[in-house]
Design a protein around this motif. Sequence first.
Motif, PDB file in Angstrom:
ATOM      1  N   CYS A 117       0.828  -1.212   0.000  1.00  0.00           N
ATOM      2  CA  CYS A 117       0.000   0.000   0.000  1.00  0.00           C
ATOM      3  C   CYS A 117       0.861   1.261   0.000  1.00  0.00           C
ATOM      4  O   CYS A 117       0.492   2.275  -0.592  1.00  0.00           O
TER       5      CYS A 117
ATOM      6  N   SER B 293       2.458   1.402  -3.706  1.00  0.00           N
ATOM      7  CA  SER B 293       1.586   1.368  -4.884  1.00  0.00           C
ATOM      8  C   SER B 293       1.136   2.738  -5.373  1.00  0.00           C
ATOM      9  O   SER B 293       0.913   2.910  -6.571  1.00  0.00           O
ATOM     10  N   ASP B 294       0.981   3.689  -4.491  1.00  0.00           N
ATOM     11  CA  ASP B 294       0.538   5.023  -4.900  1.00  0.00           C
ATOM     12  C   ASP B 294       1.643   6.051  -4.729  1.00  0.00           C
ATOM     13  O   ASP B 294       1.386   7.225  -4.481  1.00  0.00           O
TER      14      ASP B 294
ATOM     15  N   ASN C 232      -0.866   3.279  -9.834  1.00  0.00           N
ATOM     16  CA  ASN C 232      -2.183   2.761 -10.222  1.00  0.00           C
ATOM     17  C   ASN C 232      -2.766   1.822  -9.172  1.00  0.00           C
ATOM     18  O   ASN C 232      -3.643   1.015  -9.469  1.00  0.00           O
ATOM     19  N   GLY C 233      -2.263   1.906  -7.959  1.00  0.00           N
ATOM     20  CA  GLY C 233      -2.778   1.045  -6.902  1.00  0.00           C
ATOM     21  C   GLY C 233      -2.137  -0.324  -6.850  1.00  0.00           C
ATOM     22  O   GLY C 233      -2.610  -1.204  -6.131  1.00  0.00           O
ATOM     23  N   SER C 234      -1.064  -0.524  -7.615  1.00  0.00           N
ATOM     24  CA  SER C 234      -0.378  -1.811  -7.598  1.00  0.00           C
ATOM     25  C   SER C 234       1.128  -1.592  -7.683  1.00  0.00           C
ATOM     26  O   SER C 234       1.593  -0.514  -8.053  1.00  0.00           O
TER      27      SER C 234
ATOM     28  N   ARG D 195      -1.697  -5.771  -5.410  1.00  0.00           N
ATOM     29  CA  ARG D 195      -2.631  -4.649  -5.400  1.00  0.00           C
ATOM     30  C   ARG D 195      -3.016  -4.290  -3.967  1.00  0.00           C
ATOM     31  O   ARG D 195      -3.225  -5.168  -3.126  1.00  0.00           O
ATOM     32  N   CYS D 196      -3.132  -2.983  -3.730  1.00  0.00           N
ATOM     33  CA  CYS D 196      -3.623  -2.471  -2.444  1.00  0.00           C
ATOM     34  C   CYS D 196      -5.107  -2.169  -2.602  1.00  0.00           C
ATOM     35  O   CYS D 196      -5.495  -1.239  -3.308  1.00  0.00           O
ATOM     36  N   THR D 197      -5.949  -2.945  -1.980  1.00  0.00           N
ATOM     37  CA  THR D 197      -7.401  -2.785  -2.085  1.00  0.00           C
ATOM     38  C   THR D 197      -7.971  -2.241  -0.776  1.00  0.00           C
ATOM     39  O   THR D 197      -7.275  -2.163   0.241  1.00  0.00           O
ATOM     40  N   ASP D 198      -9.243  -1.887  -0.810  1.00  0.00           N
ATOM     41  CA  ASP D 198      -9.915  -1.425   0.411  1.00  0.00           C
ATOM     42  C   ASP D 198      -9.877  -2.509   1.488  1.00  0.00           C
ATOM     43  O   ASP D 198      -9.693  -2.216   2.678  1.00  0.00           O
TER      44      ASP D 198
END
Length: 211
Positions: free
Chosen positions: A161, A164-165, A172-174, A189-192
């Motif tokens: 996380c 990734s940003d 792009n969140g990854s 990927r960094c997800t919610d």
Amino acid sequence: MNGRHGRHGRHRAALPALAGVVALGALLSGCGIRATEVPTDFGPAPSRVRCSLGEPEGAGQGERGLPVQVFLVCGPSLVAVDRAVRVADGATDARRVLVAQGLMDELTREPTDPEREAGYTTRVRQGTTVTGPRAGDPEDTLRLSTPPAELSATALAQIVCTFSDSAAAEGNGSVILGGPDDAAPRRYRCTDDVRARPGAGKPPSTEATGS
């Protein structure tokens, strides 16, 4: 006669006691306390609100550099904290790796006193380093000194996380991560869900393609 005088005597003896009770009640009322009230202990004053910082942690520390955010653990979740990293000028690829190492250094150092008071911790081990891609890796690969598969779910979530940003990845969140071994790097990927429950499992990943 004796009975009547006895009753009057008892009444006269009771008057001073009654006057004392009335005076005590008046005194308590004057102090703003009702005579029938029982003192209540409300406990100590509230401390710093959990997972809330008064100001960005980079402020007031004399730091100069690239403003960044790193994800620390607070309660069951990951929470972004403002920091700054010093990055020397250079080629884009080299600079990206330097940014990644600066972020890793921030993840591995002990939280500040205000952060600890607010409940922040980190699971990323000190001494973790970052290098760039090897021959055959996608060009934006970052290889860690510890294989991602050997990191705890929470530590890997913090790294994914945070990277990734940032300028260390495509934003792009990854992020594509590998280890020091010959295992092929993977795109994480960094997800919610990862931010909300970092310890529930490793961040989702897919095979990284391209070179």
